[in-house]
Design an enzyme around this catalytic site. Structure first.
Site, mmCIF file in Angstrom:
data_model
loop_
_atom_site.group_PDB
_atom_site.id
_atom_site.type_symbol
_atom_site.label_atom_id
_atom_site.label_comp_id
_atom_site.label_asym_id
_atom_site.label_seq_id
_atom_site.Cartn_x
_atom_site.Cartn_y
_atom_site.Cartn_z
ATOM 1 N N CYS A 1 0.867 -1.180 0.000
ATOM 2 C CA CYS A 1 0.000 0.000 0.000
ATOM 3 C C CYS A 1 0.905 1.232 0.000
ATOM 4 O O CYS A 1 2.109 1.133 0.255
ATOM 5 C CB CYS A 1 -0.899 0.006 1.229
ATOM 6 S SG CYS A 1 0.022 0.071 2.784
ATOM 7 N N GLU B 1 0.344 -0.440 15.217
ATOM 8 C CA GLU B 1 -0.550 0.696 14.966
ATOM 9 C C GLU B 1 -1.448 0.952 16.171
ATOM 10 O O GLU B 1 -1.641 2.093 16.585
ATOM 11 C CB GLU B 1 -1.417 0.447 13.722
ATOM 12 C CG GLU B 1 -2.318 1.621 13.411
ATOM 13 C CD GLU B 1 -3.400 1.329 12.379
ATOM 14 O OE1 GLU B 1 -4.528 1.840 12.531
ATOM 15 O OE2 GLU B 1 -3.145 0.583 11.409
ATOM 16 N N CYS C 1 -8.797 2.345 6.202
ATOM 17 C CA CYS C 1 -8.145 2.799 4.970
ATOM 18 C C CYS C 1 -8.863 2.197 3.759
ATOM 19 O O CYS C 1 -8.996 0.978 3.652
ATOM 20 C CB CYS C 1 -6.684 2.366 4.971
ATOM 21 S SG CYS C 1 -5.876 2.700 3.412
ATOM 22 N N SER D 1 1.547 -10.444 9.490
ATOM 23 C CA SER D 1 0.662 -9.427 8.904
ATOM 24 C C SER D 1 -0.795 -9.696 9.256
ATOM 25 O O SER D 1 -1.369 -10.703 8.838
ATOM 26 C CB SER D 1 0.836 -9.418 7.385
ATOM 27 O OG SER D 1 -0.190 -8.674 6.784
ATOM 28 N N SER D 2 -1.413 -8.783 10.022
ATOM 29 C CA SER D 2 -2.831 -8.999 10.374
ATOM 30 C C SER D 2 -3.707 -8.786 9.140
ATOM 31 O O SER D 2 -4.707 -9.464 8.931
ATOM 32 C CB SER D 2 -3.269 -8.091 11.525
ATOM 33 O OG SER D 2 -2.776 -6.796 11.384
#
Length: 282
Positions: free
Chosen positions: A16, A130, A194, A222-223
């Site tokens: 991304c 995050e 997002c 990676s979630s």
């Protein structure tokens, strides 16, 4: 005997813009000074981290920050809590802030809510970089949950503001909001997911339907990868999760199959190309 497999990479997969931005910044400094500290894995993909480490990226933990002086440290796309900026100031550390703009905007909104004395709930993964940064905006007073069941035995205030980690499913966020309203709470919901990530859910579902087999490439940390893998598997049960081309073997494929290769927002395109080449060699 060649298997004659037709392999296509999903052109929408890959980093991304937040991750692209962070990696570009890191590479620029690495080219200039040969090394750079980074707070936590720059991206949840071991292969990409290894590539950057070979260029001089030094991954450090929050505990290491205290012992650093007069250095440059990269903040990755996930963002950081206010405490990190405070330590950097005290230790004369130059922060190269590659926090994703979507995450920064969310941090500001949460901080404003907290300053306005609103009670805050955050739908996100416990311990995720995050989410730690988001909770830090509230002095860690926010209630973080990754599943609605976790709130069953928690005494919640009658009214609160609901936020979400940026990579969560939009559908799940609104289902949680509706359930909390049904339970009688006053909920002010802030959809801060997002859209580059949420659009990927729909696009990926369409992509996964078109092939006999799907190879989903993602780091195990990676979630976003876990969620997107499930999206693929729901529409195509013939979906396999791998982190490295070494996990592939010819026995996974039948002759003349069409194979789709796709990945998470933290999966580099070069890795998916390597997967494609490996499959085509069978």
């Amino acid at each position: 005997m060649a298997k004659n497999l037709q392999v296509t990479i999903d052109k929408e997969s890959g980093f991304c813009f937040g991750v692209v931005y962070a990696i570009d910044m890191a590479e620029e400094i690495l080219d200039q000074q040969g090394y750079l500290y980074c707070l936590g894995d720059i991206v949840h993909n071991d292969e990409e981290v290894a590539r950057l480490k070979a260029k001089g990226l030094r991954i450090i933990a929050h505990g290491d920050l205290q012992g650093l002086q007069n250095e440059k440290v990269l903040i990755r796309a996930h963002g950081e809590a206010p405490e990190t900026y405070k330590i950097a100031l005290e230790n004369n550390i130059t922060l190269i802030d590659a926090s994703c703009p979507v995450v920064l905007k969310l941090q500001n909104r949460i901080k404003t809510s907290h300053d306005d004395r609103e009670k805050i709930l955050i739908f996100g993964k416990h311990g995720h970089a995050e989410v730690i940064g988001l909770s830090g905006q509230t002095n860690n007073e926010a209630i973080v949950f990754q599943d609605i069941d976790e709130l069953d035995n928690v005494e919640l205030p009658p009214s609160f503001t609901l936020y979400s980690q940026t990579t969560k499913s939009v559908d799940r966020f609104y289902a949680i909001k509706d359930e909390l309203l049904r339970r009688g709470y006053q909920v002010k919901a802030n959809d801060t997911i997002c859209r580059q990530v949420s659009n990927r859910y729909e696009d990926l579902g369409t992509f996964a339907q078109q092939y006999d087999k799907i190879i989903f490439v993602s780091g195990k940390k990676s979630s976003n990868g876990k969620v997107l893998f499930d999206v693929c598997r729901q529409v195509n049960p013939n979906t396999v999760f791998i982190s490295d081309p070494a996990e592939l073997e010819p026995g996974l494929f039948s002759d003349n199959q069409t194979v789709g290769v796709c990945g998470a927002t933290s999966t580099p395109m070069w890795l998916m190309k390597k997967v494609k080449e490996t499959i085509e060699s069978y």
